[in-house]
Design an enzyme around this catalytic site. Structure first.
Site, PDB file in Angstrom:
ATOM      1  N   VAL A   1      41.110 -12.817  15.241  1.00 43.08           N
ATOM      2  CA  VAL A   1      41.432 -12.712  16.665  1.00 43.08           C
ATOM      3  C   VAL A   1      42.305 -11.490  16.873  1.00 43.08           C
ATOM      4  O   VAL A   1      43.454 -11.450  16.416  1.00 43.08           O
ATOM      5  CB  VAL A   1      42.151 -13.980  17.177  1.00 43.08           C
ATOM      6  CG1 VAL A   1      42.477 -13.833  18.663  1.00 43.08           C
ATOM      7  CG2 VAL A   1      41.301 -15.209  16.936  1.00 43.08           C
TER       8      VAL A   1
ATOM      9  N   LYS B   1      -8.056   1.455  -0.381  1.00 48.11           N
ATOM     10  CA  LYS B   1      -8.599   2.201   0.756  1.00 48.11           C
ATOM     11  C   LYS B   1      -8.701   1.244   1.941  1.00 48.11           C
ATOM     12  O   LYS B   1      -9.326   0.195   1.838  1.00 48.11           O
ATOM     13  CB  LYS B   1      -9.973   2.778   0.395  1.00 48.11           C
ATOM     14  CG  LYS B   1     -10.518   3.800   1.368  1.00 48.11           C
ATOM     15  CD  LYS B   1      -9.727   5.118   1.302  1.00 48.11           C
ATOM     16  CE  LYS B   1     -10.406   6.223   2.091  1.00 48.11           C
ATOM     17  NZ  LYS B   1     -11.644   6.698   1.456  1.00 48.11           N
ATOM     18  N   HIS B   2      -8.092   1.613   3.054  1.00 52.99           N
ATOM     19  CA  HIS B   2      -8.102   0.769   4.255  1.00 52.99           C
ATOM     20  C   HIS B   2      -7.624  -0.651   3.937  1.00 52.99           C
ATOM     21  O   HIS B   2      -8.241  -1.641   4.358  1.00 52.99           O
ATOM     22  CB  HIS B   2      -9.474   0.756   4.905  1.00 52.99           C
ATOM     23  CG  HIS B   2      -9.910   2.107   5.399  1.00 52.99           C
ATOM     24  ND1 HIS B   2      -9.157   2.856   6.290  1.00 52.99           N
ATOM     25  CD2 HIS B   2     -11.000   2.853   5.125  1.00 52.99           C
ATOM     26  CE1 HIS B   2      -9.771   3.993   6.543  1.00 52.99           C
ATOM     27  NE2 HIS B   2     -10.889   4.034   5.837  1.00 52.99           N
TER      28      HIS B   2
ATOM     29  N   GLU C   1      -4.026  10.273  -1.244  1.00 51.56           N
ATOM     30  CA  GLU C   1      -3.024  10.372  -0.182  1.00 51.56           C
ATOM     31  C   GLU C   1      -1.612  10.068  -0.697  1.00 51.56           C
ATOM     32  O   GLU C   1      -0.662  10.780  -0.379  1.00 51.56           O
ATOM     33  CB  GLU C   1      -3.366   9.405   0.961  1.00 51.56           C
ATOM     34  CG  GLU C   1      -4.604   9.770   1.759  1.00 51.56           C
ATOM     35  CD  GLU C   1      -4.312  10.807   2.834  1.00 51.56           C
ATOM     36  OE1 GLU C   1      -3.180  11.307   2.905  1.00 51.56           O
ATOM     37  OE2 GLU C   1      -5.245  11.113   3.600  1.00 51.56           O
TER      38      GLU C   1
ATOM     39  N   ASN D   1     -13.883 -12.505   4.030  1.00 50.88           N
ATOM     40  CA  ASN D   1     -14.228 -13.203   2.801  1.00 50.88           C
ATOM     41  C   ASN D   1     -14.199 -12.228   1.620  1.00 50.88           C
ATOM     42  O   ASN D   1     -14.691 -11.115   1.732  1.00 50.88           O
ATOM     43  CB  ASN D   1     -15.608 -13.834   2.906  1.00 50.88           C
ATOM     44  CG  ASN D   1     -15.631 -15.046   3.812  1.00 50.88           C
ATOM     45  OD1 ASN D   1     -14.784 -15.911   3.703  1.00 50.88           O
ATOM     46  ND2 ASN D   1     -16.626 -15.110   4.698  1.00 50.88           N
TER      47      ASN D   1
ATOM     48  N   HIS E   1      -6.330 -12.158   6.162  1.00 47.55           N
ATOM     49  CA  HIS E   1      -7.001 -11.626   7.351  1.00 47.55           C
ATOM     50  C   HIS E   1      -6.275 -10.410   7.912  1.00 47.55           C
ATOM     51  O   HIS E   1      -5.150 -10.150   7.556  1.00 47.55           O
ATOM     52  CB  HIS E   1      -7.097 -12.706   8.428  1.00 47.55           C
ATOM     53  CG  HIS E   1      -7.990 -13.844   8.033  1.00 47.55           C
ATOM     54  ND1 HIS E   1      -7.498 -15.067   7.657  1.00 47.55           N
ATOM     55  CD2 HIS E   1      -9.339 -13.920   7.920  1.00 47.55           C
ATOM     56  CE1 HIS E   1      -8.520 -15.867   7.352  1.00 47.55           C
ATOM     57  NE2 HIS E   1      -9.639 -15.210   7.498  1.00 47.55           N
TER      58      HIS E   1
END
Length: 538
Positions: free
Chosen positions: A77, A289-290, A342, A432, A538
């Site tokens: 305080v 990749k991706h 990359e 999948n 996903h």
């Protein structure tokens, strides 16, 4: 109930005559305070900040002179007082506010410099519960929020990186700060307290094992602004949360141009996959990749693993990300730079390897100091319209699963090693997912298809293409094993794998038609094992 506004227009320029400084991070403090003092700003401070200024020979008033009350309770305080908050929240153009300030002897404060107790750092240090709680700042956020709310008259600085900009603005405006500048500082201040409270609430949820808190907050600090996002018409920035998990967010970039949005996304995917392989057991390389692996392999050396991974899909590897589970050595670096890449990410890199990579000036080289723990806990967040999906990290590891043989023929030892390898990789392939493997290397990968049988066929087609490129008479799927991230709903996916030449299968099981799939495997002399664990991605 909302408080009605008196609609008093905010002044553009507000002169800075008095500043309150109370900081945990004292980076640049004395230089900043000295410059303020030299320009005629009266300095008020607290505790350790006041001591640091006094030791630097800078004139400063202790906050207790304003409050008429000493710091108590070990400094808990000290600023929670009307003389402080009245000085921050008072509307200078409101006659009632001015009269109240004069009646109670409250002196206005025009500039507040506050950064908060290092809660995030203490939490990450592994400190005990009591120590972490003690580093929850109360007075600091209260002053930050009060000052930011009253930005019409008060400037709030929460980041030492802004000190130079503040001094420059004061010089440009002859000792005043503009409304636009105060607004930007206020916006940053509210974002800082939001991230701070997010860290605290997240820690409490973890500490108390609250899986689904009623309110869930996330915070991060801007690390970099990118030229664009996933596509050139999208804007993007990279924010770091402070989590110490080795990876792209904590890595040190040794060379190459700035990472793009897609680079960061793909590099994270690559290194998480590399982390599945214990470097004490094997050398391993993943080419991404991706956000999908196009080649993964274990080897006797990184060079060996890289060449085996590259052979899986050399076409897709062009312009990809390479992740390694060991220190990048010169031998591996020489092979990697032969193909346009990359990003390379590894726990470390030898000086010789760095020199080889340096010849490719745009190639990014990241070192992390370690590998992510595949068993480590954590959270994943995905935005949807109007909400956030939050789930725990997929930290299931094939070595820990109860693998059951469900066919008449059990896998051989070599097949079982390949099956476990393939299932490690399938965990990191978009669903999948179908992964063919042979001799601890992927030889065909099918990803992201609406039908599992399509993934099986695409993976087999990839293997045929790779065989043609290598001049082989038949694809490496002949005599391979196959992994599926989820169960085969029908026997057709398994039969496609048999047609490609697979001799053993690993899958979670759990389909209503498991018996049909098992019967098809037995009919073709295929060994099959169930893991009981699915790896949808996903």
């Amino acid at each position: 109930m909302a408080v009605a506004s008196k609609k008093i227009p905010a002044p553009d320029l507000v002169p800075v005559r008095r500043a309150l400084l109370s900081v945990s991070d004292k980076t640049g403090l004395t230089e900043f305070a000295a410059a303020l003092s030299k320009s005629g700003v009266e300095l008020v401070s607290t505790g350790g900040t006041a001591k640091a200024l006094e030791q630097a020979g800078i004139a400063v008033r202790d906050v207790s002179e304003l409050t008429g009350f000493p710091e108590i309770m070990d400094g808990r305080v000290k600023t929670l007082h009307p003389s402080v908050h009245g000085a921050l929240l008072g509307i200078r153009d409101d006659a009632e506010h001015v009269e109240a300030m004069e009646r109670h002897g409250i002196e206005p404060i025009d500039l507040v410099v506050v950064n908060l107790y290092p809660f995030e750092q203490v939490r990450q240090s592994g400190a005990d519960y009591a120590s972490i709680v003690e580093n929850i700042d109360i007075g600091g956020p209260a002053m930050v929020r009060a000052s930011a709310k009253n930005h019409a008259y008060v400037a709030i600085v929460t980041d030492p990186e802004d000190y130079a900009a503040v001094l420059n603005a004061l010089e440009m405006n002859f000792g005043s700060l503009s409304l636009e500048f105060r607004q930007k500082l206020a916006a940053k201040a509210f974002a800082r307290t939001a991230a701070y409270d997010a860290a605290i609430s997240s820690w409490f949820a973890d500490a108390l094992a609250i899986e689904h808190p009623t309110w869930r907050a996330f915070g991060g600090k801007l690390d970099s602004v990118m030229r664009y996002g996933e596509n050139p018409h999208q804007q993007a920035g990279f924010y770091v949360t402070g989590e110490k998990r080795p990876g792209v967010a904590t890595a040190r970039q040794l060379q190459g141009k700035q990472l793009s949005y897609n680079n960061i996304n793909d590099t994270d995917a690559a290194f998480e996959l590399a982390g599945e392989f214990d470097p004490a057991r094997t050398a391993a390389v993943a080419i991404i990749k991706h956000a999908n692996p196009c080649g993964v392999a274990e080897g006797t050396s990184l060079k060996d693993a890289y060449l085996k991974a590259l052979a899986c899909d050399p076409v897709s590897a062009f312009g990809g990300i390479v992740a390694l589970n060991r220190l990048l050595d010169a031998e591996a670096a020489e092979e990697i730079v032969k193909t346009f890449t990359e990003v390379i990410i590894a726990p470390d890199a030898s000086e010789a390897a760095q020199a080889i990579v340096a010849a490719k000036k745009n190639l990014r080289l990241l070192v992390t100091g370690g590998l992510p723990d595949p068993r480590g806990a954590g959270m994943g967040v995905k935005s949807v319209a109007g909400g956030l999906l939050v789930q725990s990290r997929d930290n299931a590891v094939v070595d820990d699963l109860d693998i059951k043989v469900v066919t008449k023929r059990a896998p051989t030892n070599a097949e079982m090693a390949d099956l476990k390898f393939a299932f490690r990789v399938a965990k990191h392939v978009k669903s999948n997912a179908i992964v063919y493997a042979r001799d601890l290397a992927t030889v065909g990968i099918g990803a992201g298809q609406m039908s599992r049988v399509d993934s099986s066929r695409i993976a087999a087609r990839k293997a045929l293409d790779a065989a043609e490129a290598a001049g082989n008479s038949e694809p490496l799927t002949k005599g391979s094993v196959v992994a599926s991230d989820a169960f085969f709903p029908f026997a057709d996916g398994l039969l496609a794998a048999v047609e490609a030449g697979a001799t053993a299968v690993i899958q979670p099981g759990g389909s209503m038609r498991d018996e049909d799939v098992i019967a098809a495997a037995d009919e073709h002399g295929i060994a099959m094992v169930f893991t009981g664990t699915r790896h949808f991605r996903h």
